[in-house]
Every structure is written in structure tokens, then in C-alpha cells.
Design an enzyme around this catalytic site. Structure first.
Site, mmCIF file in Angstrom:
data_model
loop_
_atom_site.group_PDB
_atom_site.id
_atom_site.type_symbol
_atom_site.label_atom_id
_atom_site.label_comp_id
_atom_site.label_asym_id
_atom_site.label_seq_id
_atom_site.Cartn_x
_atom_site.Cartn_y
_atom_site.Cartn_z
ATOM 1 N N HIS A 331 12.903 9.671 5.056
ATOM 2 C CA HIS A 331 12.062 10.843 5.335
ATOM 3 C C HIS A 331 11.454 11.390 4.047
ATOM 4 O O HIS A 331 10.318 11.875 4.039
ATOM 5 C CB HIS A 331 12.897 11.911 6.038
ATOM 6 C CG HIS A 331 12.107 12.967 6.727
ATOM 7 N ND1 HIS A 331 12.051 14.264 6.281
ATOM 8 C CD2 HIS A 331 11.358 12.934 7.866
ATOM 9 C CE1 HIS A 331 11.309 14.987 7.113
ATOM 10 N NE2 HIS A 331 10.866 14.205 8.067
ATOM 11 N N CYS A 332 12.215 11.309 2.959
ATOM 12 C CA CYS A 332 11.755 11.861 1.684
ATOM 13 C C CYS A 332 10.502 11.169 1.154
ATOM 14 O O CYS A 332 9.711 11.795 0.433
ATOM 15 C CB CYS A 332 12.860 11.755 0.646
ATOM 16 S SG CYS A 332 14.395 12.600 1.042
ATOM 17 N N VAL A 333 10.303 9.891 1.457
ATOM 18 C CA VAL A 333 9.161 9.161 0.902
ATOM 19 C C VAL A 333 7.973 9.124 1.862
ATOM 20 O O VAL A 333 6.973 8.463 1.567
ATOM 21 C CB VAL A 333 9.537 7.720 0.483
ATOM 22 C CG1 VAL A 333 10.597 7.736 -0.596
ATOM 23 C CG2 VAL A 333 9.968 6.885 1.676
#
Length: 344
Positions: A331-333
């Protein structure tokens, strides 16, 4: 602010390059980004920014040729733009619906309170807008430090956040909790803000981003990470977080449906530090959910849980062990862009 399950036009990726902290792990991390890219193209478009012009052109050819060969609905739009790192969730734009249509908000980004270089990342959204990547959707600057991973929206006016992150003095020291709630109401249309005061993930650089701990999966349903091992360092904080979630109420006064996610075995890096592996860092796209897996025994249980949560979506595992080496995950990228923003 739309919920993540609202219709999307594209997913944004900021591709790793040798000038980032990935320079000695490029051979490990690029296959992860490629797996995410190909999974997304099965359902929708991609917007990829690359520091290197030649790499942007190469990816554009490679991914679009692959999409055409497999008769996929998605296309990739790859552009050259400078970036310090790859965490699109946090330096990407945040979409909101207004009476006049979609807007993209360009909040300030300072690398989670000045922990790392950030100037290129903070300017990235304007580079993309100038290149026409967002079409006619206006990009509006907001003079407030806010990362996409720190806010969860149910699409109906409720936000879920952590006080550990939003109240960290290295972000917006002049704002107290009431002032932050007012700003979230003015910018994101938040009518209610649910604050988690507990929750912790070893190896996390973000000061407890909500997208590593608890996520909306429908307006009345939250999934969250649960630690059942009293000997684990996370046990006190995550049990306290679970109790807070049980105390939360929906706008109509009813309790939320809560689904615990499996707790992966500890993953330790070469320096003996625990890495922030979490199944809460999944991505919802059109027709599918991309789930991070870490080559641990709990991966299969996590996939079973997601199939139960999202019976109408395909569940796609993405090996994310290389990503957590730099203290983030799937999700972070990524950053989703709503329908109507990117049309290829």
C-alpha cells in the site's frame, strides 16, 4: 474523500532508481514493482513516474506491449519526474469529490517529520500535473503536512487516523487535535475523525500510519492487525488498539464489524532489526485486492481472510519481502486515482 473501493481510473507508482535507498537492492525490488504493475493493468491504468528518462520510455514500451498482448483493459503512462524515493502513498495526491467535481490535493510532504530527503518528492505532484498526467482534474496545494498512509476514509465522511502520527510535532507543530480535525473537515470533508491512540509496528518509519494497523473495507467494517502472542513486543499496544476499535461507533451509533488479520512471524534484517511486515498494507483496485505476502506460514491464512472479506474481488498475492527492507509495503508504494482522473 472517496473510499479506496470507489471506482478508480489508475494506480500511481514512483519507480525505484539507483539514486534512492534501493540502489543496492534494485535487482530485488524492481520485480516487486513489476508484479504490482502487471496486476494493476489487468483491471485499470497505471501512472508511473521515473527519475530516469530512458527507464520511463523503456517501461512504457514494455508494459503497454504486454498489456496489448494479453488484451488487458489497462494501459501504462510512464513519465520522467525527479523523486527521492518510491512511497507514492505518502507523496502522491489525495483525491476529493466536491460539488464542482474531482480535485487532487497536494499536501506538503516532509518524509515523515524530516527523517529523510524529501524535496523532490514534495514537488512530484506538480511535475505530473504540469506534464498533463491528471488531465483536467485540478491540483490544489494545501499548506499542511499529511501523508496518504495516515488517513483511512469510509467514503461517507468518517476518517480513521492515529494520534501518534498526526500529532507528531515534526509535522505540524502549531496544530492541536481540534485544529487538525477542522482542517480534515475543510479539506477532506471529514464529518467525524476516529483517533486511535494505540498501535505500534516495529521498524516503521511513519510514526504508526493507519494503513499498517487498521483499514476500512466497507463503511461499517474495519480489519485490523491482531497479535496473540503475549511474549511479542507488539502485544500490549495492539491489544489496546483492538479495545479502542471495539469502542468506536458508526455515525448511527452501531458498533463496527471487526475482522482481525493474521500476525506474521517476525522477519529480521541482516542487522538484527525487526521489519514492519503487516497484512493491513493491502491495496483495493477495480475488481481485485492486492495483498502483500512475506514468505511466512501466515501468508495463506491472510489470503483466506481476504477472500472472506472481499468475496466479489479477486485476491492477488504480491511477494513484498524486499519492500519491507526499506520499512514499507504494498500500500505504501501505491496511490489510487479515482475514475475520471487518468484516461489513456
Amino acid at each position: 474523500m472517496p473510499a479506496e473501493w470507489a471506482p478508480q481510473s489508475a494506480v500511481m507508482l514512483t519507480w525505484p532508481h539507483p539514486g534512492t535507498d534501493w540502489f543496492h537492492r534494485m535487482d530485488d525490488v524492481e520485480p516487486v514493482f513489476m508484479a504490482i504493475a502487471r496486476a494493476v493493468l489487468r483491471f485499470q491504468n497505471l501512472l508511473i513516474s521515473c527519475e530516469q528518462v530512458f527507464r520511463a520510455e523503456q517501461l512504457d514500451r514494455e508494459l503497454n506491449q504486454w498489456a496489448r498482448q494479453h488484451n488487458l483493459p489497462g494501459r501504462a503512462h510512464c513519465v520522467a519526474a525527479p523523486a527521492n524515493d518510491t512511497w507514492s502513498r505518502d507523496h502522491g495526491p489525495v483525491a476529493v469529490m466536491t460539488p464542482d467535481g474531482l480535485r487532487l490535493l497536494d499536501f506538503r510532504f516532509n518524509a515523515w517529520g524530516g527523517k529523510f530527503p524529501w524535496e523532490k518528492d514534495n514537488a512530484l505532484n506538480q511535475h505530473l500535473a504540469t506534464a498533463g498526467c491528471f488531465g483536467d482534474t485540478p491540483l490544489e496545494k494545501v499548506d499542511f503536512v499529511l501523508e496518504g498512509g495516515s488517513i483511512e476514509s469510509d467514503g461517507e465522511g468518517t476518517l480513521l487516523v492515529t494520534s501518534e502520527c498526526l500529532m507528531t510535532p515534526t509535522r505540524n507543530p502549531e496544530y492541536d487535535r481540534a485544529a487538525i480535525e477542522t482542517l480534515l473537515g475543510d479539506t477532506l470533508g471529514a464529518e467525524r475523525v476516529l483517533w486511535l491512540n494505540h498501535g505500534y509496528l516495529a521498524g516503521d518509519d511513519t510514526d504508526s500510519h493507519i494503513d499498517t494497523l487498521a483499514r476500512f473495507v466497507s463503511p461499517g467494517h474495519i480489519c485490523f492487525v491482531r497479535c496473540e502472542d503475549p511474549e511479542d513486543e507488539h502485544y500490549p499496544a495492539l491489544n489496546a488498539m483492538e479495545e479502542e476499535l471495539r469502542q468506536f461507533r458508526q455515525a448511527d451509533g452501531t458498533s463496527y464489524r471487526l475482522t482481525p488479520l493474521p500476525w506474521p512471524d517476525a522477519i529480521i534484517d541482516d542487522e538484527g532489526q525487526r521489519l514492519p511486515a503487516t497484512y493491513a498494507n493491502f491495496l483495493i483496485i477495480n475488481g481485485a485486492v492486492l495483498v502483500p505476502v512475506y514468505d511466512v506460514p501466515q501468508d495463506e491464512a491472510a489470503l483466506i481472510t481476504f477472500r472472506e472479506i472481499f468475496p466479489d474481488r479477486e485476491i492477488i498475492p504480491v511477494p513484498c519481502r524486499p519492500l519491507i527492507e526499506q520499512h514499507g509495503s504494498l500500500h505504501c508504494v501505491t496511490m489510487q486515482l479515482p475514475a475520471g482522473v487518468v484516461e489513456l
